[in-house]
Design an enzyme around this catalytic site. Sequence first.
Site, PDB file in Angstrom:
ATOM      1  NE  ARG A   1      -4.280  -1.405   0.277  1.00  9.79           N
ATOM      2  CZ  ARG A   1      -5.336  -1.418   1.075  1.00  9.79           C
ATOM      3  NH1 ARG A   1      -5.497  -0.480   1.966  1.00  9.79           N
ATOM      4  NH2 ARG A   1      -6.238  -2.357   0.940  1.00  9.79           N
TER       5      ARG A   1
ATOM      6  NE  ARG B   1      -8.022   5.356   2.290  1.00 13.75           N
ATOM      7  CZ  ARG B   1      -8.900   4.536   2.846  1.00 13.75           C
ATOM      8  NH1 ARG B   1     -10.158   4.895   2.963  1.00 13.75           N
ATOM      9  NH2 ARG B   1      -8.542   3.352   3.292  1.00 13.75           N
TER      10      ARG B   1
ATOM     11  NE  ARG C   1     -10.785   6.982  -2.732  1.00  8.54           N
ATOM     12  CZ  ARG C   1     -11.899   7.425  -2.174  1.00  8.54           C
ATOM     13  NH1 ARG C   1     -12.168   8.715  -2.181  1.00  8.54           N
ATOM     14  NH2 ARG C   1     -12.741   6.580  -1.625  1.00  8.54           N
TER      15      ARG C   1
ATOM     16  CG  ASP D   1      -8.852  -3.847  -4.127  1.00  5.36           C
ATOM     17  OD1 ASP D   1      -8.335  -3.089  -3.300  1.00  5.36           O
ATOM     18  OD2 ASP D   1      -9.583  -4.803  -3.809  1.00  5.36           O
TER      19      ASP D   1
ATOM     20  CE1 TYR E   1     -12.754  -7.898   2.426  1.00  2.00           C
ATOM     21  CE2 TYR E   1     -10.883  -9.166   1.626  1.00  2.00           C
ATOM     22  CZ  TYR E   1     -11.393  -8.153   2.409  1.00  2.00           C
ATOM     23  OH  TYR E   1     -10.564  -7.407   3.194  1.00  2.00           O
TER      24      TYR E   1
HETATM   25  O1  CP3 Z   1       0.174  -1.842  -2.391  1.00  2.00           O
HETATM   26  C1  CP3 Z   1      -0.184  -0.973  -3.212  1.00  2.00           C
HETATM   27  O2  CP3 Z   1       0.183   0.217  -3.183  1.00  2.00           O
HETATM   28  C2  CP3 Z   1      -1.070  -1.410  -4.382  1.00  2.00           C
HETATM   29  C3  CP3 Z   1      -2.444  -1.204  -4.150  1.00  2.00           C
HETATM   30  C4  CP3 Z   1      -3.341  -2.157  -3.398  1.00  2.00           C
HETATM   31  C5  CP3 Z   1      -4.630  -1.758  -2.998  1.00  2.00           C
HETATM   32  N1  CP3 Z   1      -5.286  -2.845  -2.508  1.00  2.00           N
HETATM   33  C6  CP3 Z   1      -5.136  -0.406  -3.144  1.00  2.00           C
HETATM   34  C7  CP3 Z   1      -6.291   0.013  -2.354  1.00  2.00           C
HETATM   35  C8  CP3 Z   1      -3.200  -3.501  -3.049  1.00  2.00           C
HETATM   36  C9  CP3 Z   1      -1.992  -4.406  -3.195  1.00  2.00           C
HETATM   37  C10 CP3 Z   1      -4.452  -3.921  -2.500  1.00  2.00           C
HETATM   38  C11 CP3 Z   1      -4.720  -5.296  -2.082  1.00  2.00           C
HETATM   39  C12 CP3 Z   1      -5.889  -5.555  -1.237  1.00  2.00           C
HETATM   40  N2  CP3 Z   1      -7.159  -5.056  -1.377  1.00  2.00           N
HETATM   41  C13 CP3 Z   1      -5.904  -6.477  -0.179  1.00  2.00           C
HETATM   42  C14 CP3 Z   1      -4.751  -7.343   0.229  1.00  2.00           C
HETATM   43  C15 CP3 Z   1      -3.754  -6.583   1.017  1.00  2.00           C
HETATM   44  C16 CP3 Z   1      -4.213  -6.236   2.391  1.00  2.00           C
HETATM   45  O3  CP3 Z   1      -4.324  -5.046   2.666  1.00  2.00           O
HETATM   46  O4  CP3 Z   1      -4.384  -7.165   3.191  1.00  2.00           O
HETATM   47  C17 CP3 Z   1      -7.191  -6.487   0.371  1.00  2.00           C
HETATM   48  C18 CP3 Z   1      -7.675  -7.295   1.560  1.00  2.00           C
HETATM   49  C19 CP3 Z   1      -7.994  -5.609  -0.401  1.00  2.00           C
HETATM   50  C20 CP3 Z   1      -9.452  -5.322  -0.265  1.00  2.00           C
HETATM   51  C21 CP3 Z   1      -9.624  -3.896   0.023  1.00  2.00           C
HETATM   52  N3  CP3 Z   1      -9.591  -2.903  -0.935  1.00  2.00           N
HETATM   53  C22 CP3 Z   1      -9.734  -3.267   1.294  1.00  2.00           C
HETATM   54  C23 CP3 Z   1      -9.805  -3.991   2.611  1.00  2.00           C
HETATM   55  C24 CP3 Z   1      -9.765  -1.889   1.069  1.00  2.00           C
HETATM   56  C25 CP3 Z   1      -9.774  -0.786   2.089  1.00  2.00           C
HETATM   57  C26 CP3 Z   1     -11.097  -0.197   2.318  1.00  2.00           C
HETATM   58  C27 CP3 Z   1     -10.956   1.095   3.110  1.00  2.00           C
HETATM   59  O5  CP3 Z   1     -11.863   1.903   2.966  1.00  2.00           O
HETATM   60  O6  CP3 Z   1      -9.952   1.265   3.819  1.00  2.00           O
HETATM   61  C28 CP3 Z   1      -9.683  -1.682  -0.312  1.00  2.00           C
HETATM   62  C29 CP3 Z   1      -9.649  -0.382  -1.005  1.00  2.00           C
HETATM   63  C30 CP3 Z   1      -8.291   0.069  -1.403  1.00  2.00           C
HETATM   64  N4  CP3 Z   1      -7.420  -0.722  -2.069  1.00  2.00           N
HETATM   65  C31 CP3 Z   1      -7.750   1.365  -1.210  1.00  2.00           C
HETATM   66  C32 CP3 Z   1      -6.496   1.341  -1.828  1.00  2.00           C
HETATM   67  C33 CP3 Z   1      -5.532   2.497  -1.965  1.00  2.00           C
HETATM   68  C34 CP3 Z   1      -8.422   2.557  -0.536  1.00  2.00           C
HETATM   69  C35 CP3 Z   1      -9.369   3.120  -1.540  1.00  2.00           C
HETATM   70  C36 CP3 Z   1      -9.728   4.543  -1.265  1.00  2.00           C
HETATM   71  O7  CP3 Z   1     -10.633   4.757  -0.423  1.00  2.00           O
HETATM   72  O8  CP3 Z   1      -9.149   5.424  -1.908  1.00  2.00           O
END
Ligand code: CP3
Length: 348
Positions: free
Chosen positions: A24, A28, A37, A74, A151
């Site tokens: 990540r 944000r 975004r 994602d 999920y």
């Molecule tokens: O690592 C990186 O920079 C690449 C981007 C990346 C994202 N998601 C961007 C993202 C990666 C590798 C993921 C993987 C991901 N997504 C996982 C596995 C890694 C982990 O964290 O365990 C999981 C479980 C997800 C599912 C998911 N997508 C979640 C739990 C969330 C967060 C929701 C929240 O509101 O916090 C997301 C959304 C997400 N994926 C965001 C980002 C930058 C936030 C989106 C936003 O609100 O802008």
Amino acid sequence: MSHDRLLHALRREPVDVTPVWLMRQAGRYLPEYRKLREQAGSFLTLCQNPELACEVTLQPLRRFDLDGAILFSDILTIPEAMGLGLHFIPNEGPHFHHPVRTPADIDKLGVPDMADDLGYVPDAVKLIRRELDGKTPLIGFAGSPWTLATYMVEGGPSKTYQHIKALMFNEPAALHKLLDLLARSVAAYLNAQIAAGAQAVQIFDTWGGVLSPANYRAFSLVYMQQIVARLEPGPDGRVPSILFTKGGGAWLEAMAETGASALGLDWTIDIDNARERVGDKVALQGNADPALLYAKPDIIRTQVHEILTRFGHHPGHVFNLGHGVTPQVDPAHVAALVDAVHEFSIPA
Ligand code: CP3
């Protein structure tokens, strides 16, 4: 050397200094991400528009001396492409309009078409590779079958895993059918990223750690092993693979037998102990507590030094956090961590 030290370390070859990237690393906590975004309107628009995904991927590389770029996307793009209706609820996280609950629901699913339904992902990979121009290697990724199934069956984040675990105990054959479908989908998806130019791939098994040891092997590990076995060479040959099971510290020996090049560690295990247990079978990636980034920069530096010292003079270390960067983090603290890794590295 600096442009490919990450790939060398993943192959357990000697490097000048320890490479570092952060799960990540785009997101944000970066004001430029929040701005883009807002302009794009939603997170999924960022993921599905290759130009925007490319721009977000590059944002952290402009600020920090990172040794790897990770595709901005994602893990939930696959269930989205299967028609489950992905949406994000503010402060709650990802949800599906159509969760998968019964054997009949599972029977209706198929492997998505990589070109028609997910073509925006390899398109983003190609664009990012062109922009990186050989300066930094690009990591592709996907979720593990178990984590995606969690999920899809829960329909969103869960604290109890009620639905997926009930399915696991009551209808194991149906869950295996879903996991097999996901393993084939994830392998095709990673191979599409590799064919487009991804130079390493990571499988995120975020929820593997909530299983018992026997169920971890049966419902998560074997499917990740199948994916690793199905990975195809890219334009420049075989690409290294990284398995990251959060909470998987007890099972490193079994994970090291999958054929993966590297294991991602969370912060609940000492990296020297992990290295003793896996020997020279795999490289190790990790493993600072993500909350370390809330500490003062001089404390961050001390803790980085400790992890590098624990790993010691051996090939095969990629520095990372044990999970993703959180939105509250000050970017200056990320800079302190990244710079400390290079400054205190013990070259192997
Ligand atoms: O690592 C990186 O920079 C690449 C981007 C990346 C994202 N998601 C961007 C993202 C990666 C590798 C993921 C993987 C991901 N997504 C996982 C596995 C890694 C982990 O964290 O365990 C999981 C479980 C997800 C599912 C998911 N997508 C979640 C739990 C969330 C967060 C929701 C929240 O509101 O916090 C997301 C959304 C997400 N994926 C965001 C980002 C930058 C936030 C989106 C936003 O609100 O802008």
